[in-house]
Enzyme design. Structure first.
Site, PDB file in Angstrom:
ATOM      1  N   GLY A 122       0.881  -0.874   0.117  1.00 35.71           N
ATOM      2  CA  GLY A 122      -0.058   0.005   0.019  1.00 35.71           C
ATOM      3  C   GLY A 122       0.807   1.327   0.189  1.00 35.71           C
ATOM      4  O   GLY A 122       0.459   2.117  -0.770  1.00 35.71           O
ATOM      5  N   ASP A 154       0.346  -0.975  13.199  1.00 42.08           N
ATOM      6  CA  ASP A 154       0.535  -2.019  12.500  1.00 42.08           C
ATOM      7  C   ASP A 154       0.777  -3.308  13.560  1.00 42.08           C
ATOM      8  O   ASP A 154       1.031  -4.450  13.396  1.00 42.08           O
ATOM      9  CB  ASP A 154       1.811  -1.786  11.760  1.00 42.08           C
ATOM     10  CG  ASP A 154       1.352  -0.905  10.394  1.00 42.08           C
ATOM     11  OD1 ASP A 154       0.361  -1.073  10.096  1.00 42.08           O
ATOM     12  OD2 ASP A 154       2.406  -0.550   9.971  1.00 42.08           O
TER      13      ASP A 154
END
Ligand code: S3P
Length: 448
Positions: free
Chosen positions: A111, A335
């Protein structure tokens, strides 16, 4: 801790088996180094490609994601030497000089590659680009960058009105813009700052919470005229800019260190030293969350390496307690939520993780993936619309689980497996190589 670790590479998908049957009950030990920061590695390759002169990068992450970035920029004329963690040399071609690639640019699973690169491509007037990615990336929303880029004058086409890759971009002379981002996203912020580099005037991005600031730090180091107002989470960049090549040393990735911080906390009698970890305050939410859970983690040898704070982290096992994680800390540990869910499974009480709906649109739906796979191991975990609720303390039992082709899910399940009774088999474990190609060797190293 002696456990059997076996990686079956004979099938199309790799299976990682972790078998604790009859394991000696000693802790994890040793001193480990972790691979380079993924976010900083992408930015070093991109800014190096766009700068004038030779950028020299030490400690680059050799994961699949930065490899995608390097391949894209090579296809547009940058000369990037063979990727290795000692030294990578990037001959930049100067802002505005990217060549029209002869083929489709492939961002793979990344991404960051796609979203940041869109800002660069959209502002290269007169050139045509097509960008795609793997199945996961083609399902992820690109409208969060495509819409503001269009407001700057970008011409972008794609599936679902440009919300999904593959995307086609006809580079234009863009106009600077003031943008109030509805999401705290470093990818959105960085995309727009990169798009602003060649505009005439000030590109200003405000975000609801502070996201990682590696782009701001590195753009300033390369010579961009940029100011940051931390009280309003606003970054302003004056275009047109000139970027000058730099020497960069990439610190270790705190998102990769997080697996060992949790492993060292939950496996009794552990004592691990994790060397050379980037501790940029926009990334240290994991340290705050683990501190709130009572973890025993100390920072040693704090220093600064090419504009980024770095330290060695020492973790010793402790009894964790539940906590509530939400609000402004979420972008600073986004994350690390899969591995925090594993920590919560071993904490006393009920941990609530909220305000993390962004997790549903990462490499996989990480809320659904972690709830489903940790349940299979016996964790009392349920999905919330924007997070997870985990009641700690259940004993874990090994089972067959799946990574959903998501690197952070694969590695989080491997750490949970260390504390599960018997054999856990993680399917599609090769996804770990996206951000941490040496994960399994390091797992073997600490399980001595
Ligand atoms: C990244 C930003 C984060 C993070 C991703 C890397 C970056 O995404 O989840 O792994 O390098 O800018 P968002 O900015 O979309 O939250």
């Amino acid at each position: 801790m002696k456990v059997l670790i076996d990686l079956d590479t004979t099938q199309a998908h790799q299976r990682l088996t972790i078998d604790t049957t009859g394991s000696a009950k000693s802790g994890l030990r040793g001193s480990i180094s972790i691979p380079g920061d993924k976010s900083i590695s992408h930015r070093a390759l991109m800014l190096g490609s766009l700068a004038e002169g030779e950028t020299r990068i030490r400690g680059l992450l050799l994961g699949e994601d930065p490899r995608s970035t390097a391949a894209c920029f090579r296809a547009m004329g940058a000369t990037i030497s063979d990727l290795n963690s000692d030294l990578v040399c990037v001959q930049g071609i100067g802002l505005g000089n990217l060549m029209e690639p002869q083929d489709i640019l492939d961002a793979g699973n990344s991404g960051t590659t796609m979203r940041l690169m869109l800002g660069v491509l959209a502002s290269h007037a007169g050139r045509f680009f097509v960008v795609t990615g793997d199945r996961s990336l083609r399902s992820r929303p690109m409208s969060r960058v495509v819409n503001p880029l269009r407001q700057m004058g970008a011409s972008i086409w794609g599936r679902e009105s440009g919300a999904k890759a593959p995307l086609a971009i006809s580079g234009q002379n863009l106009l600077p813009m003031r943008y109030n981002s509805p999401v705290a996203s470093a990818q959105v912020k960085s995309c727009l700052l990169l798009a602003g580099l060649m505009t005439n005037g000030e590109t200003i991005v405000t975000e609801p919470e502070r996201s990682r600031d590696h782009s701001e730090r590195m753009l300033a180091a390369f010579g961009a005229d940029l100011t940051v107002d931390v009280s309003t989470n606003t970054v302003s960049l004056k275009g047109p800019a000139r970027l000058i090549a730099q020497e960069i040393t990439v610190p270790g990735d705190i998102s990769s260190a997080a697996f060992w911080l949790v492993a060292g906390s939950i496996v009794p009698d552990s004592d691990l030293l994790i060397q050379n970890v980037g501790v940029n305050p926009t990334r240290t939410g994991i340290l705050e969350a683990l501190a709130a859970m009572g973890a025993d983690i100390t920072l040693e040898n704090a220093r600064e390496v090419t504009g980024e704070p770095v330290a060695d982290l020492r973790v010793r096992s402790t009894k964790l307690k539940a906590c509530k994680i939400g609000g402004g800390v979420i972008p600073r540990l986004i994350d690390e939520i899969p591995i925090l869910a594993v920590a919560a499974a071993f904490a006393e009480g009920t941990t609530i993780i909220e305000d993390a709906a962004e997790l549903r649109i990462k490499e996989s739906d990480r809320i659904a993936a972690m709830a489903k796979e940790l349940s299979k191991l016996g964790v009392n975990i349920s999905e919330l619309p924007d997070g997870l609720e985990i009641k700690g303390g259940n004993p874990l039992v090994g089972d067959a689980v799946d990574s959903y082709d998501d690197h952070r899910v694969a590695m989080s399940l491997a750490i949970a497996a260390l504390m599960a009774d018997g054999k856990t088999v993680i399917d599609r474990a090769e996804s770990a190589a996206i951000s941490y190609p040496s994960f399994v060797p390091t797992l073997r190293q600490v399980c001595v």
